[in-house]
Design a protein around this motif. Structure first.
Motif, short mmCIF file in Angstrom:
data_model
loop_
_atom_site.label_atom_id
_atom_site.label_comp_id
_atom_site.label_asym_id
_atom_site.label_seq_id
_atom_site.Cartn_x
_atom_site.Cartn_y
_atom_site.Cartn_z
N PHE A 1 6.53 4.22 54.69
CA PHE A 1 5.62 4.74 55.71
C PHE A 1 5.13 6.26 55.30
O PHE A 1 5.59 6.64 54.49
N GLY A 2 3.80 6.52 56.18
CA GLY A 2 3.55 7.85 55.70
C GLY A 2 1.92 7.96 55.98
O GLY A 2 1.63 7.10 56.76
N PRO A 3 1.47 9.12 55.54
CA PRO A 3 -0.09 9.04 56.01
C PRO A 3 -0.93 8.21 54.89
O PRO A 3 -0.40 7.52 54.04
N PRO A 4 -2.22 8.07 55.23
CA PRO A 4 -2.96 7.09 54.76
C PRO A 4 -2.91 7.01 52.97
O PRO A 4 -2.93 6.00 52.45
N ALA A 5 -3.25 8.36 52.83
CA ALA A 5 -3.35 8.39 51.23
C ALA A 5 -2.01 8.04 50.44
O ALA A 5 -2.09 7.35 49.53
N LEU A 6 -0.76 8.15 51.09
CA LEU A 6 0.37 7.89 50.27
C LEU A 6 0.31 6.18 50.53
O LEU A 6 0.84 5.83 49.65
N LYS A 7 0.06 5.53 51.50
CA LYS A 7 -0.16 4.12 51.59
C LYS A 7 -0.79 3.54 50.75
O LYS A 7 -0.66 2.43 49.95
N ARG A 8 -2.06 4.15 50.68
CA ARG A 8 -2.98 3.63 49.50
C ARG A 8 -2.54 4.02 48.18
O ARG A 8 -2.74 2.85 47.50
N MET A 9 -2.04 4.91 48.06
CA MET A 9 -1.36 4.96 46.50
C MET A 9 -0.24 4.16 46.45
O MET A 9 -0.01 3.41 44.91
N SER A 10 0.74 3.73 47.20
CA SER A 10 1.62 2.71 46.84
C SER A 10 1.03 1.17 46.71
O SER A 10 1.35 0.75 45.81
N TYR A 11 -0.03 1.02 47.44
CA TYR A 11 -0.47 -0.10 47.28
C TYR A 11 -1.13 -0.26 46.18
O TYR A 11 -1.42 -1.37 45.42
N SER A 12 -2.01 0.70 45.76
CA SER A 12 -2.69 0.61 44.35
C SER A 12 -1.68 0.59 43.18
O SER A 12 -1.86 -0.02 42.47
N TYR A 13 -0.46 1.25 43.48
CA TYR A 13 0.60 0.80 42.15
C TYR A 13 0.99 -0.49 42.22
O TYR A 13 1.22 -1.18 41.37
N ASN A 14 1.11 -1.08 43.59
CA ASN A 14 1.59 -2.49 43.52
C ASN A 14 0.45 -3.51 42.93
O ASN A 14 0.81 -4.43 42.35
N SER A 15 -0.81 -2.96 43.14
CA SER A 15 -1.89 -3.69 42.71
C SER A 15 -1.90 -4.00 41.06
O SER A 15 -2.74 -4.91 40.76
N GLN A 16 -1.44 -3.10 40.49
CA GLN A 16 -1.38 -3.21 39.09
C GLN A 16 -0.40 -4.30 38.59
O GLN A 16 -0.61 -4.66 37.43
N ALA A 17 0.48 -4.91 39.21
CA ALA A 17 1.09 -5.97 39.00
C ALA A 17 0.30 -7.17 39.18
O ALA A 17 0.51 -8.00 40.00
N LEU A 18 -0.08 -7.68 38.07
CA LEU A 18 -1.27 -8.97 38.17
C LEU A 18 -0.49 -10.14 37.99
O LEU A 18 -0.72 -10.91 38.39
N ASN A 19 0.76 -9.91 37.61
CA ASN A 19 1.63 -11.26 37.50
C ASN A 19 2.07 -11.53 38.95
O ASN A 19 2.85 -12.59 39.19
N LEU A 20 1.83 -10.60 40.08
CA LEU A 20 2.23 -11.18 41.27
C LEU A 20 0.92 -10.92 42.07
O LEU A 20 0.56 -9.84 42.61
N PRO A 21 0.20 -11.88 41.89
CA PRO A 21 -1.18 -11.88 42.55
C PRO A 21 -1.52 -11.61 44.10
O PRO A 21 -2.50 -11.41 44.56
N ILE A 22 -0.24 -12.22 44.86
CA ILE A 22 -0.61 -12.33 46.35
C ILE A 22 0.08 -11.09 46.54
O ILE A 22 1.29 -10.82 46.76
N LYS A 23 -0.71 -10.28 47.32
CA LYS A 23 -0.23 -8.95 47.95
C LYS A 23 -0.24 -9.01 49.48
O LYS A 23 -0.68 -9.57 50.15
N GLY A 24 0.77 -8.18 49.90
CA GLY A 24 0.80 -7.87 51.35
C GLY A 24 0.79 -6.41 51.65
O GLY A 24 1.19 -5.48 50.77
N PHE A 25 0.88 -5.75 52.90
CA PHE A 25 0.54 -4.64 53.15
C PHE A 25 1.34 -4.53 54.73
O PHE A 25 1.13 -5.12 55.65
#
Length: 198
Positions: free
Chosen positions: A138-162
């Motif tokens: 949890f947190g402000p939008p900038a932190l949430k987007r940063m977490s998602y951006s980090y997860n998006s780098q894992a291309l071996n895990l193509p299906i993402k959730g939020f």
């Protein structure tokens, strides 16, 4: 489903209560996610306990590495890639043995790098298992987007959730402030396939 208590012990929902949720959801065409916080025990133990619930058509599973710890709320836990792969393999084997058709989701939460050791070695190709790599925390939008951006780098895990956390009056419980709007969430790259409000 399984909540981490002090010392890493796990408190479980009663089977009768889980069945009530499942029946309620089935009548309304809803999904049920049984989330296990793991605690001080092996991931395999958590998965073994969850597997029988896969017999119900609307039931899917989730693992929360943050809570694989003996010191909840103090130490953020972690799981290994091998533990995750073994969990998926167990799900696939169980579904095959029980004749469970289709796909079952396994939601894997992450908001810090340490939560999944060797993340690049996690597989997402087990028969019948749809691994969903979900940005937690949890947190402000900038932190949430940063977490998602980090997860998006894992291309071996193509299906993402939020995951989004609604404001709560529960003492000590965190929430998103301000809460991202649906359009903002869907505009993330890649667009999340599963969106969870908690």
């Amino acid at each position: 489903y399984g909540t981490c208590w002090p010392g890493g012990e796990i408190g479980y929902l009663r089977d009768s209560m889980v069945k009530e949720y499942i029946d309620f959801a089935a009548e309304r065409g809803m999904l049920v996610f049984l989330d296990h916080q793991i605690g001080r025990y092996p991931v395999a133990d958590a998965v073994r306990r969850l597997l029988p619930w896969l017999k119900y058509p609307y039931v899917h599973l989730a693992l929360d590495p943050e809570w694989k710890t003996e010191l909840p709320m103090e130490v953020i836990g972690s799981v290994s890639a091998q533990e995750i792969n073994d969990a998926e393999e167990s799900m696939s084997a169980y579904m095959n043995a029980e004749g469970i058709a289709g796909q079952k989701m396994l939601v894997l939460h992450q908001f810090k790098a340490k939560m999944i050791a060797g993340r690049e070695q996690v597989r997402a190709d087990y028969d019948g298992v749809l691994l969903v790599h979900t940005a937690d925390g949890f947190g402000p939008p900038a932190l949430k987007r940063m977490s998602y951006s980090y997860n998006s780098q894992a291309l071996n895990l193509p299906i993402k959730g939020f995951k989004l956390f609604l404001k709560t009056s529960v003492l000590g419980a965190g929430y998103d402030e301000p809460l991202l709007l649906p359009a903002e969430v869907l505009a993330l790259g890649p667009s999340p396939r599963l969106v969870i409000y908690q």
